[in-house]
Design an enzyme around this catalytic site. Sequence first.
Site, PDB file in Angstrom:
ATOM      1  CG  ASP A  66     -22.303 -10.214  -7.879  1.00 15.80           C
ATOM      2  OD1 ASP A  66     -22.975 -11.028  -7.208  1.00 15.80           O
ATOM      3  OD2 ASP A  66     -22.021 -10.385  -9.070  1.00 15.80           O
ATOM      4  CB  SER A 103     -14.387 -18.563 -11.327  1.00 22.23           C
ATOM      5  OG  SER A 103     -14.268 -17.548 -10.350  1.00 22.23           O
ATOM      6  N   GLY A 104     -17.323 -16.803 -11.654  1.00 28.91           N
ATOM      7  CA  GLY A 104     -18.585 -16.580 -10.953  1.00 28.91           C
ATOM      8  C   GLY A 104     -18.419 -16.187  -9.504  1.00 28.91           C
TER       9      GLY A 104
END
Length: 383
Positions: free
Chosen positions: A170, A121-122
Site C-alpha cells: 500500500d 473501503s480497502g
Amino acid sequence: MNSQLSETFFEKYKQHPTATYFAPGRVNLIGEHIDYNGGLVMPCAITAGTWLLLAPNNDNVIRFSSINFKEEGTFQLQKQYSKTCKEWYNYPLGVFHELQQQGWDASGLDLLYFGNIPIGSGLSSSASIEVLTAYALNDYYDLGNDKLALVKLSKKVENEFIGVNSGIMDQFSIAFGEADKALVLNCDTLKYKVVDCNLGDYVLAIINTNKVRELSESKYNERVAECETALKALQHEIKINNLCELTADKFALHSHLIADETVLKRATHVVKENDRVHLAAKALNAGELEEFGRLMYASHQSLKDLYEVTGKELDAVVDFCKDYEHVIAARMTGAGFGGCAIALLKKGYEEDFAKQLTDYYVAKIGYPAAIYIHQIGDGVKKI
C-alpha cells in the site's frame, strides 16, 4: 478545491497554510494477500486521495484536524508518542513518532487533512495518510529521506504504532505510482518494474460494497499467522524465507508437510496467486485484456474458496459482473472482509452498469453499493 481547503484551514487555525500535499489511494489489480508473503503484486495509484495543508505555530503543539472526522488532536511537543484509542489521527501521530525516533526535533505545526477515499473501503485511506504525512514533513523540513525510506517508515507506523501486520504494497504504490501505469512489485526485494496499463476501450470501475471493516479488528492478522504456520512447516524440508519463493509445482511436492487443512488452503492461494501476477504482467504487456480478465476472475475465486476473505457483498458484485456482458474482469481488491471490488468496464456503459448493479446489489444485500470511475494517477506529491 484548494481554495476551499485553504479557507477551512484559516477558519480553524487563524492563519493561512504555507504548503499543500497530496497522496493517492490505491487499488491492487491482482496479487492479493501475498505482499506479506514476499510475493509479486500489481497495484496502481488512483486519482482519489488525501490532501494535507500545514503551517507552523508558535505554541509548541501539534494540532491535527480533518474535514472528514469530527475528532481533533492536540499534542504537546515531546520526544515520543503512543497510540490513543482509535482516533484517525493516530496515523499521522505515528509518523511524527517514528521521525522523532530517527532524530528529528519536531516543532509546532497545524495540520488539516481532507480525503475523498471512502473510509474502510480497502483503497488504503490509512496508508495514504501515513505516506502523505511522512512525505510532507520530509519535504517541508528538508529531512533528506528518499521515497523508499518514507515507505518503510510508513509501514513501520502501520505495523508497530497502529498494530496491523500488513505488508509494504500500500505505502509503496502510493509513493511510487505513475499515471496510466501499474507497478509490478516484489514485496521481498522491493524491486519493481512499471507496466503500461493501457485499458483501451475499458475503464476502471471501483465498487464500494459499503460494508465498512476495521482492518485491525478483522481476521487479517489471523491470515498472516496462518501463512507463518505454513512457512514454518515447509521449512522443515526446504530452505525458503517466504511462501512466494515457491512455484506451484515445487509447492505441490512439499505441501504434504502442512497438516492443517485450513493452513494448506491459505498457502495454496498464496503460491498460485503469485504465479497469476507473473501471467497478468505478460498479458498486460501484450495488450491481452481478455486473458488479464480471466486471471482477475481466477484471483477472486481463490480469495473466496481458499483464503476466505471475500464475503457475500464482494461475491455479489463479482457474480453480477460475470453476467454483465460489458465487463471483462472483476475481483475484490484490498484485504477483503468488505471494502471494494474492481471491474474492467467497457466505455460508454458506465450509467447502465451503475443502475443494473445497484438494483441487483440492493436485491441481494439490502442496501446500495457505491460505484466510482477512476483514472490511474500519480503518487504522492507537493501541490
